[in-house]
Design an enzyme around this catalytic site. Structure first.
Site, PDB file in Angstrom:
ATOM      1  N   LYS A   1      49.231  -2.544 108.004  1.00 36.79           N
ATOM      2  CA  LYS A   1      49.361  -4.338 108.477  1.00 36.79           C
ATOM      3  C   LYS A   1      49.855  -5.362 109.338  1.00 36.79           C
ATOM      4  CE  LYS A   1      46.653  -4.752 104.037  1.00 36.79           C
ATOM      5  NZ  LYS A   1      45.367  -5.949 104.744  1.00 36.79           N
TER       6      LYS A   1
ATOM      7  N   GLU B   1      42.471 -10.738  94.315  1.00 38.14           N
ATOM      8  CA  GLU B   1      41.295 -10.566  94.694  1.00 38.14           C
ATOM      9  C   GLU B   1      40.626 -11.383  94.512  1.00 38.14           C
ATOM     10  OE1 GLU B   1      40.647  -5.800  94.887  1.00 38.14           O
ATOM     11  OE2 GLU B   1      42.044  -6.068  93.656  1.00 38.14           O
TER      12      GLU B   1
ATOM     13  N   ASP C   1      28.784  21.261 102.757  1.00 32.94           N
ATOM     14  CA  ASP C   1      28.180  21.081 100.663  1.00 32.94           C
ATOM     15  C   ASP C   1      30.193  21.560 100.230  1.00 32.94           C
ATOM     16  OD1 ASP C   1      29.000  21.730  98.180  1.00 32.94           O
ATOM     17  OD2 ASP C   1      27.820  23.469  97.526  1.00 32.94           O
TER      18      ASP C   1
ATOM     19  N   LYS D   1      41.338 -14.594  97.899  1.00 28.73           N
ATOM     20  CA  LYS D   1      42.122 -12.985  97.581  1.00 28.73           C
ATOM     21  C   LYS D   1      42.999 -14.086  99.047  1.00 28.73           C
ATOM     22  CE  LYS D   1      40.849  -9.204 101.054  1.00 28.73           C
ATOM     23  NZ  LYS D   1      40.253  -8.942 102.034  1.00 28.73           N
TER      24      LYS D   1
ATOM     25  N   HIS E   1      46.314   1.736 103.532  1.00 27.85           N
ATOM     26  CA  HIS E   1      46.195   1.132 104.680  1.00 27.85           C
ATOM     27  C   HIS E   1      47.252  -0.053 104.022  1.00 27.85           C
ATOM     28  CE1 HIS E   1      44.475  -1.209 100.876  1.00 27.85           C
ATOM     29  NE2 HIS E   1      44.365  -2.364 101.764  1.00 27.85           N
TER      30      HIS E   1
ATOM     31  N   ARG F   1      27.170  15.850 102.985  1.00 29.21           N
ATOM     32  CA  ARG F   1      26.542  16.598 102.074  1.00 29.21           C
ATOM     33  C   ARG F   1      25.035  16.214 103.153  1.00 29.21           C
ATOM     34  NH1 ARG F   1      28.849  18.673  97.672  1.00 29.21           N
ATOM     35  NH2 ARG F   1      30.459  17.606  96.975  1.00 29.21           N
TER      36      ARG F   1
ATOM     37  N   LYS G   1      44.562   7.487  99.727  1.00 31.61           N
ATOM     38  CA  LYS G   1      45.248   7.490  98.068  1.00 31.61           C
ATOM     39  C   LYS G   1      44.168   6.641  97.513  1.00 31.61           C
ATOM     40  CE  LYS G   1      49.890   6.593  97.680  1.00 31.61           C
ATOM     41  NZ  LYS G   1      50.314   4.495  98.306  1.00 31.61           N
TER      42      LYS G   1
ATOM     43  N   HIS H   1      50.061   0.298  96.183  1.00 24.43           N
ATOM     44  CA  HIS H   1      50.319  -0.716  96.964  1.00 24.43           C
ATOM     45  C   HIS H   1      51.207  -1.404  97.081  1.00 24.43           C
ATOM     46  CE1 HIS H   1      46.603   0.571  98.965  1.00 24.43           C
ATOM     47  NE2 HIS H   1      45.470   0.245  97.840  1.00 24.43           N
TER      48      HIS H   1
ATOM     49  N   ASP I   1      46.153   1.123  90.657  1.00 24.95           N
ATOM     50  CA  ASP I   1      44.711   0.844  90.741  1.00 24.95           C
ATOM     51  C   ASP I   1      45.567   0.608  92.891  1.00 24.95           C
ATOM     52  OD1 ASP I   1      42.377   1.416  92.797  1.00 24.95           O
ATOM     53  OD2 ASP I   1      41.710  -0.996  92.782  1.00 24.95           O
TER      54      ASP I   1
END
Length: 484
Positions: free
Chosen positions: A176, A210, A82, A339, A172, A39, A142, A234, A229
């Site tokens: 891996k 995490e 836009d 993690k 993603h 934008r 996603k 995943h 999430d």
């Protein structure tokens, strides 16, 4: 490549650094262009500096080469747009059609690094100016949608302008190195392929922990929660790769077909069994390392009565011949002690112990597939302790295939580097088919509906712990424990 949302967080942190690494490795064709769409507008003379600043901020200094960075920056053009104004897409078409008369038609790839709510408007805009025609490809981030209904709506809108063969839904986790290595591990090694079923496997654990909290994304995260999430997005993809039948070929259609069969075979979790098979948690104040951190409800902009989960543990079953009776335990949460993302395959114990005099209980063998941060594969097994003595002494040892240690001269590519390259090559086997997304949502929606029916609030757990005590009980009731 046309990068929508080129100045957003995902593009700056992941996509532009990944494209730079491909540039450095010589994997981007010499005449390729990268067009950033945002934008915000700024002068063409400042584009090179803007891109260089992003690379220097998010790529390690010792990984930057002056020549490749200069070459990379020259590829960039920026277009102010836009996203919701169909007429403004003519500006993009003008830029993309530059030199069209003097060169072969370019392969165009559109990356939508934007909220899914904008996918429909962007696809309609591209279609309006004829930029959607094959062989154009489009990459969707996603999670696609908030539930099954919204996922179908988004897929319908995108599908109205692009064929399924043009669409690359990116996860993603599937890029891996160790997730890819699952295919080699399972189907290239008889040691594992012949022992990958209910006859040999006791149970499977999938963990995605995490250490961070919501990191200033409270409003977005509170709308989603950890189940949407991470589990839908995943963990179910990782589960389907672990559990799928051998594909007939190493191609997109064969692999996707087998993954889809797994998702269809997941035993439903609903109001009748959700209390026995699921655990929800929400972190309270505690410590991240040695730093004091606030609880979820104490984060900036938090609603004090939110019942959104920041931790989920599930016990899943796959109702087919291969996995009959083998539980799959899934666990993911924020504000964990560290993690860590990994898969642990625990094999059944030996039926008879001839070493009972020195080791009354033989621990099971385990195959540990580490997804992050230290990618690699471990096999836990028993060995004799060297030395003399009347009785043989055994000790649990680990065969460790750490990718960094084993392939010292090989840089481990980031997941986005691999996935972007696969799109350039037109390979879809690491991308998610529409039916996979919708079956995953169908399974997850049933869990969410069950939680809403019971109206149970998430169980508290202190930041820096491995989740609520109930998560321990989920395995303990089966005589098992989490691998920590």
């Amino acid at each position: 490549m046309v990068l929508f949302g080129a100045l957003g967080d995902l593009a700056r942190r992941k996509l532009i650094p990944a494209l730079y690494q491909l540039e450095k490795a010589g994997l981007i064709a010499a005449d390729s262009r990268i067009v950033g769409v945002a934008r915000e507008s700024f002068e063409a003379s400042k584009v090179n500096q803007k891109v260089e600043d992003i690379v220097r901020q998010f790529v390690a200094a010792d990984a930057i080469e002056t020549d490749s960075l200069a070459r990379f920056c020259k590829r960039f053009h920026f277009v102010a747009l836009d996203f919701t104004d169909t007429e403004s897409y003519q500006n993009l078409a003008t830029v993309l059609n530059t030199q069209a008369a003097t060169e072969q038609k370019r392969q165009r790839i559109y990356y939508l690094a934007t909220p899914p709510a904008l996918y429909s408007a962007i696809c309609a805009g591209l279609s309006e100016v004829g930029l959607n025609a094959e062989p154009a490809r489009i990459i969707l981030e996603k999670p696609i949608g908030h539930n099954l209904a919204s996922s179908k709506e988004i897929n319908e809108h995108v599908g109205a302008h692009f064929n399924e063969s043009q669409i690359y839904r990116i996860d993603h986790y599937l890029g891996k190195e160790t997730v890819l290595n699952l295919l080699a591990l399972r189907f290239a090694n008889s040691l594992f392929s012949n022992n990958w079923d209910h006859n040999a496997v006791d149970h499977v654990q999938i963990t995605a922990a995490e250490q961070v909290g919501v990191e200033g994304r409270w409003s977005y995260y509170d709308d989603a929660g950890q189940l949407r999430d991470m589990v839908q997005n995943h963990l179910l993809q990782v589960l389907s790769l672990i559990a799928m039948e051998p594909p007939s070929r190493l191609d997109a259609e064969s692999i996707r077909d087998e993954k889809l069969k797994v998702l269809k075979s997941l035993r439903p979790i609903n109001h009748s069994n959700s209390q026995q098979l699921t655990v929800r948690g929400q972190y309270t104040s505690g410590f991240a390392g040695d730093k004091k951190v606030p609880g979820y409800l104490d984060e900036p902009n938090a609603r004090e009565n939110s019942s959104t989960e920041t931790f989920v543990a599930l016990k899943a079953h796959i109702d087919n011949w291969r996995w009959a009776g083998v539980p799959f335990y899934l666990r993911t949460g924020k504000r964990m002690p560290e993690k860590r993302s990994e898969v642990v395959i625990t094999f059944k114990k030996q039926p008879h112990n001839i070493f009972h005099e020195t080791l009354p209980d033989l621990p099971p063998n385990k195959l540990i597939i580490r997804l992050q941060p230290d990618e690699g594969v471990e096999v836990q097994m028993l060995n004799k302790i060297p030395g003399l003595g009347k009785r043989m002494q055994l000790k649990a040892t680990t065969l460790d295939l750490s990718f960094d240690e084993t392939f010292k001269k090989k840089r481990i590519a980031d997941a986005y580097e691999r996935l972007l390259l696969e799109v350039m090559h037109g390979n879809q086997y690491l991308f998610v088919h529409r039916q996979e997304v919708e079956h995953a949502w169908d399974w997850v929606d049933s869990i969410i509906a069950a939680w809403e029916t019971t109206e149970a609030t998430p169980k508290p757990y202190p930041a820096g712990s491995w989740g609520p005590v109930a998560a321990v009980s989920l395995l303990a009731q089966d005589g098992r424990e989490w691998d920590e």
